[in-house]
Design an enzyme around this catalytic site. Sequence first.
Site, PDB file in Angstrom:
ATOM      1  N   SER A  94      90.011  90.879   1.238  1.00 50.98           N
ATOM      2  CA  SER A  94      90.113  91.276  -0.415  1.00 50.98           C
ATOM      3  C   SER A  94      90.815  90.108  -0.905  1.00 50.98           C
ATOM      4  CB  SER A  94      90.351  92.455  -0.641  1.00 50.98           C
ATOM      5  OG  SER A  94      89.521  93.257  -0.539  1.00 50.98           O
TER       6      SER A  94
ATOM      7  N   LYS B  56      84.696  93.610  -5.864  1.00 53.47           N
ATOM      8  CA  LYS B  56      85.725  94.358  -5.128  1.00 53.47           C
ATOM      9  C   LYS B  56      86.944  94.204  -6.379  1.00 53.47           C
ATOM     10  CE  LYS B  56      89.074  95.834  -2.309  1.00 53.47           C
ATOM     11  NZ  LYS B  56      88.816  96.799  -1.344  1.00 53.47           N
TER      12      LYS B  56
ATOM     13  N   LYS C  17      98.560  93.044  -4.945  1.00 56.45           N
ATOM     14  CA  LYS C  17      98.039  91.752  -4.988  1.00 56.45           C
ATOM     15  C   LYS C  17      96.470  91.743  -5.517  1.00 56.45           C
ATOM     16  CE  LYS C  17      95.148  91.648  -1.688  1.00 56.45           C
ATOM     17  NZ  LYS C  17      94.056  91.737  -0.402  1.00 56.45           N
TER      18      LYS C  17
END
Length: 303
Positions: free
Chosen positions: A104, A179, A247
Amino acid sequence: MSHRHTPDTTRIGFIGLGIMGAPMARNLLRAGYDVTAFNPTASKVEAFVEDGGNGASSVAEAVQGADVVITMVPASPEVEQVVLHEGGVLEHIRPGALLVDMSSITPQTSVEVATAAAAKGVDVLDAPVSGGEAGAVEGALSIMVGGEQEVFDAARPVFEALGKTIVLCGPHGSGQTVKAANQLIVAVNIQAVAEAVVFLEKSGVDLPAALDVLGGGLAGSTVLARKKDGILAGDFRPGFKVDLHHKDMGIVTDAAREVGAAVPTGALLAQLVGALRQQGDGGLDHSALVRGVRRLSGEKTED
């Protein structure tokens, strides 16, 4: 039409045997693929070899002779390191092979990887996943893919060994964008559950009973169903670390700013997740957002 990457004809190089990567690589073995894996931690490679896979001591060795290379690493810098830099995937992968990045990362990095790979005659898909460790182990991940239809169709047998919901979302980078949206929804969901839990606890309600009845109504969600038992037991062993969600919230807020989309709740969650990390909970499961709410509500949490 590209040749379909079925187990009988496909050799896979797999890079990254972390919480998600290790069970994914094992599911490919189980599906009958010839898999050679590399991870910087040698013990993880050794464990994979014990389970019937092949081990590699470098990216170059994992990629050698592979028809498909899968990368599953923590973030954009690692993808750049493993794929683009010296000694990386693009230096060693054969023209005509397929690179599938399942990490990701930022949509921008996915586009850069696709551009660099195209110059080498290598097909690329960005294919991040959702479903956490449980989904990886069960082979029931949701896989959101960016890239070309023909390449996606060829890769489908590989994805079917790893997930249940497999969708091409658009051109390169689209998988990462979806995502990021996924992580926005999940973080807001967990925070809502966390706030409800602390509110219920402080009110003296029977918490398991309350969460059961909430799960049966409009407040029910996959997040509540999956995270309820861990929260009730105070078990925050990571299926998905706070550090990684931190993140991901950075990716959401950056990418949204880039396209001019307002994500006010996302921005708040980015701060709450960041604060949780600064409080020392970065290595815990993201359901530990409940610990942050407890602290805000004047409770002390055990370390």
